[in-house]
Design a protein around this motif. Structure first.
Motif, mmCIF file in Angstrom:
data_model
loop_
_atom_site.group_PDB
_atom_site.id
_atom_site.type_symbol
_atom_site.label_atom_id
_atom_site.label_comp_id
_atom_site.label_asym_id
_atom_site.label_seq_id
_atom_site.Cartn_x
_atom_site.Cartn_y
_atom_site.Cartn_z
ATOM 1 N N PHE A 29 0.754 -0.960 0.259
ATOM 2 C CA PHE A 29 0.027 -0.137 0.102
ATOM 3 C C PHE A 29 0.893 0.904 -0.197
ATOM 4 O O PHE A 29 2.028 1.510 0.665
ATOM 5 N N THR A 36 -0.521 9.550 -3.515
ATOM 6 C CA THR A 36 -1.928 10.993 -2.787
ATOM 7 C C THR A 36 -2.008 11.956 -3.578
ATOM 8 O O THR A 36 -3.384 12.371 -3.551
ATOM 9 N N PHE A 52 -10.998 4.512 0.975
ATOM 10 C CA PHE A 52 -9.643 4.347 -0.198
ATOM 11 C C PHE A 52 -9.226 2.719 0.523
ATOM 12 O O PHE A 52 -8.849 1.920 -0.544
ATOM 13 N N VAL A 53 -9.086 2.928 1.983
ATOM 14 C CA VAL A 53 -7.999 1.354 2.405
ATOM 15 C C VAL A 53 -9.122 0.051 1.511
ATOM 16 O O VAL A 53 -8.555 -0.938 0.937
ATOM 17 N N LYS A 55 -10.960 -0.273 -0.808
ATOM 18 C CA LYS A 55 -11.206 0.208 -1.985
ATOM 19 C C LYS A 55 -9.831 -0.878 -2.342
ATOM 20 O O LYS A 55 -9.902 -1.438 -3.434
ATOM 21 N N HIS A 56 -8.676 -0.505 -1.856
ATOM 22 C CA HIS A 56 -7.345 -0.834 -2.496
ATOM 23 C C HIS A 56 -7.650 -2.306 -2.066
ATOM 24 O O HIS A 56 -6.855 -3.915 -2.869
ATOM 25 N N GLU A 59 -9.431 -4.551 -4.055
ATOM 26 C CA GLU A 59 -9.163 -4.802 -5.503
ATOM 27 C C GLU A 59 -7.936 -5.593 -5.598
ATOM 28 O O GLU A 59 -7.470 -5.929 -6.804
ATOM 29 N N ASN A 60 -7.224 -5.887 -4.484
ATOM 30 C CA ASN A 60 -6.330 -6.701 -4.976
ATOM 31 C C ASN A 60 -6.202 -7.943 -4.580
ATOM 32 O O ASN A 60 -5.460 -9.109 -3.566
ATOM 33 N N ALA A 65 -3.373 -4.046 4.257
ATOM 34 C CA ALA A 65 -2.409 -3.803 3.427
ATOM 35 C C ALA A 65 -1.354 -2.522 4.287
ATOM 36 O O ALA A 65 -2.023 -2.683 5.616
#
Length: 227
Positions: A29, A36, A52-53, A55-56, A59-60, A65
């Motif tokens: 991350f 950013t 945002f975390v 979502k990351h 997506e992964n 993260a």
């Protein structure tokens, strides 16, 4: 690599959050200022940051993260804690962050004892924090666990013995955890400098050489990047 770093590197099977989650389920991350800024990410709103975390992670296809050691961040501009008048801005992160939901178990990295603990309540600070003391091969050092739940400090005593992998805390929710998206700040400290319940986790550029030496990369111990 110095003796202290060798000692850290020689430890095996270390986890500091939920032992059931494999390192293969971790995703790197990037929260560097460069990244950013490019995303035009609003770092002042902890709830948006938590989205945002999430979502990351989605997506992964990851559960945790991780990252941030020696990362220069804009995340701290919102807090006077890191931006005091006539003092150089502190914006270089000297621990490792593990981003996962509040309530996740936090584990002792190694055998040791509770050195100190306290609730660091300044906006943008650690919130509830525990520091453990360890000794391996006659070398004494410390591990810091920040952004915990308030309940994590209940029943704790300085000198209390802990064992490697033992649950010592849970991750806290915002705003108790310093007002961040839930995560663990994990840091290794060689010289605690007579501090108790707190130790800088972010430094200025002018102090970086000292902190790089005194707070080596936690991944030497955790070895997340090797998986």
């Amino acid at each position: 690599m110095n003796l202290f770093q060798e000692i850290l590197k020689n430890q095996e099977n270390i986890k500091v959050i939920d032992e059931k989650i494999n390192y293969s389920d971790y995703a790197a991350f990037d929260l560097s200022a460069k990244h950013t800024d490019k995303l035009n990410l609003d770092l002042t709103d902890a709830n948006k940051f938590e989205e945002f975390v999430e979502k990351h992670l989605s997506e992964n296809n990851a559960k945790v993260a991780f990252g941030g050691y020696l990362e220069k961040r804009n995340l701290y501009k919102r807090s006077e804690n890191f931006n005091q008048e006539n003092v150089e801005e502190r914006n270089i992160h000297i621990g490792l962050d593990l981003w996962i939901k509040a309530g996740t178990s936090v584990l002792s990295a190694l055998d040791g004892k509770i050195h100190s603990f306290q609730n660091n309540t300044a906006f943008g600070d650690y919130g509830p924090t525990i520091i453990l003391e360890h000794e391996i091969e006659d070398v004494t050092f410390y591990t810091l666990y920040g952004h915990l739940s308030l309940e994590s400090l209940e029943g704790k005593m300085e000198g209390q013995i802990v064992t490697k992998g033992q649950k010592i805390a849970e991750l806290g929710k915002l705003p108790i955890n310093g007002d961040y998206a839930p995560h663990l700040h994990f840091q290794i400290i060689k010289n605690i400098e007579n501090k108790k319940g707190d130790y800088p986790g972010v430094c200025s550029l002018k102090d970086l050489d000292f902190y790089k030496e005194n707070c080596p990369d936690p991944n030497l111990l955790l070895k997340i990047s090797n998986h």
